[in-house]
Enzyme design. Sequence first.
Site, PDB file in Angstrom:
ATOM      1  N   SER A 191      45.266 -23.932  25.522  1.00 21.90           N
ATOM      2  CA  SER A 191      45.554 -24.334  24.064  1.00 21.90           C
ATOM      3  C   SER A 191      46.213 -25.835  23.755  1.00 21.90           C
ATOM      4  O   SER A 191      46.344 -26.155  22.549  1.00 21.90           O
ATOM      5  CB  SER A 191      46.626 -23.214  23.757  1.00 21.90           C
TER       6      SER A 191
ATOM      7  N   THR B 293      47.261 -19.192  23.837  1.00 24.26           N
ATOM      8  CA  THR B 293      48.174 -19.497  22.758  1.00 24.26           C
ATOM      9  C   THR B 293      47.221 -19.786  21.416  1.00 24.26           C
ATOM     10  O   THR B 293      47.831 -19.374  20.406  1.00 24.26           O
ATOM     11  CB  THR B 293      49.141 -20.520  23.042  1.00 24.26           C
TER      12      THR B 293
ATOM     13  N   HIS C 217      44.820 -23.903  33.243  1.00 22.06           N
ATOM     14  CA  HIS C 217      45.610 -22.967  32.410  1.00 22.06           C
ATOM     15  C   HIS C 217      46.445 -23.774  31.272  1.00 22.06           C
ATOM     16  O   HIS C 217      46.504 -25.159  31.355  1.00 22.06           O
ATOM     17  CB  HIS C 217      46.708 -22.367  33.254  1.00 22.06           C
ATOM     18  N   GLY C 218      46.783 -23.143  30.197  1.00 27.14           N
ATOM     19  CA  GLY C 218      47.381 -23.865  29.178  1.00 27.14           C
ATOM     20  C   GLY C 218      46.377 -24.639  28.251  1.00 27.14           C
ATOM     21  O   GLY C 218      46.748 -25.561  27.666  1.00 27.14           O
TER      22      GLY C 218
ATOM     23  N   HIS D 151      51.481 -23.905  29.614  1.00 24.18           N
ATOM     24  CA  HIS D 151      51.575 -22.756  28.918  1.00 24.18           C
ATOM     25  C   HIS D 151      52.272 -22.665  27.511  1.00 24.18           C
ATOM     26  O   HIS D 151      53.130 -23.324  27.175  1.00 24.18           O
ATOM     27  CB  HIS D 151      51.976 -21.434  29.571  1.00 24.18           C
TER      28      HIS D 151
ATOM     29  N   ASN E  73      41.378 -21.544  30.383  1.00 24.83           N
ATOM     30  CA  ASN E  73      42.182 -20.511  30.034  1.00 24.83           C
ATOM     31  C   ASN E  73      42.798 -20.909  28.805  1.00 24.83           C
ATOM     32  O   ASN E  73      43.579 -22.135  28.737  1.00 24.83           O
ATOM     33  CB  ASN E  73      43.206 -20.091  30.910  1.00 24.83           C
TER      34      ASN E  73
ATOM     35  N   ASP F  48      44.809 -11.829  34.523  1.00 27.48           N
ATOM     36  CA  ASP F  48      45.530 -13.177  34.629  1.00 27.48           C
ATOM     37  C   ASP F  48      46.749 -13.055  34.871  1.00 27.48           C
ATOM     38  O   ASP F  48      47.758 -12.118  34.457  1.00 27.48           O
ATOM     39  CB  ASP F  48      45.369 -13.454  33.338  1.00 27.48           C
ATOM     40  N   HIS F  49      47.143 -13.878  35.844  1.00 30.57           N
ATOM     41  CA  HIS F  49      48.814 -13.749  36.440  1.00 30.57           C
ATOM     42  C   HIS F  49      49.306 -12.665  36.826  1.00 30.57           C
ATOM     43  O   HIS F  49      50.266 -12.230  36.120  1.00 30.57           O
ATOM     44  CB  HIS F  49      49.552 -14.433  34.847  1.00 30.57           C
TER      45      HIS F  49
HETATM   46 ZN   LIG Z   1      48.241 -19.194  32.997  1.00 28.91          ZN
END
Ligand SMILES: [Zn+2]
Length: 287
Positions: A213, A235, A210-211, A182, A232, A84-85
Amino acid sequence: MTAVRTSDLVQAAGMAGEAVFAFNVITVEHAEGIVAGAEAAETAVILQLSENTVGFHGGRLAPLLAACAALAATSHVPLALHLDHFTDPSLIATALAGAADFGVSSIMVDAAHLPYEANVERTREWSTAAHAAGLWVEAELGEIGGKKGAHAAGARTDPDEAADFVRRTGVDALAVAVGSSHAMATRDADVDIALTAALAAAVPVPLVLHGGSGVSDELLNAVVRAGVRKLNVGTALNIAFTAAVRDHLGRHPDGNDPRGYLAAGRDAVAEAVTRLCRAVKPESATR
Ligand SMILES: [Zn+2]
């Protein structure tokens, strides 16, 4: 079973109108907790390692990936391994060279901090190399807020640009900026569902959020209905892990065996994973 391919999980999710969760692994206890949580929910998931986590482990990919592959081999739910990333060219080269040995079947290459044309150019190079190594490739367009302070708040991915980006880079999945950020500790991100649907209609590959959470269960289900196929989450697991460790240490101020608090953290990760897998359900996705 041995680790399955990310592409197979995402494709199966797409055909069912669902999404597959990708949970960030930081330590072996995270991985064990994620797998236990996925097994309790009877749900296939992706275990993903970020470049930052590889840095935390001294720049080494192999130790934690070997642990993840071993967990996948004994799990009764399908698990895929993803990177990831990734932004560091030398680490990407190492990852591509060792992917087969590591059991890794996919990578997110991240050049989203670059201006558009440079992002296209860099992503196309990495995508070509990753495909040659047999990997499924995710990339990002429209910076997703909250990462390293490099991202403008309120970033959004433009559908026409997204279509152009996917066509020119050949990526297999696209991470889009639609309002999630994120590292959010609260679940009140204002995700643009109409934009998500417009992006899903504009690009021929699966969308990634993404993010996750920072997004409520209701909006997670809504983005899945709008066409997101990979969610994804990092957190939320860190919050659960750390709160459980803090609580355990608070209740055992004289304890000094790491197994006590790590077990508490691991159990909390498992619970969080099970809860999320059950909250973002196929019925909700197709309703
Ligand atoms: Zn991400």
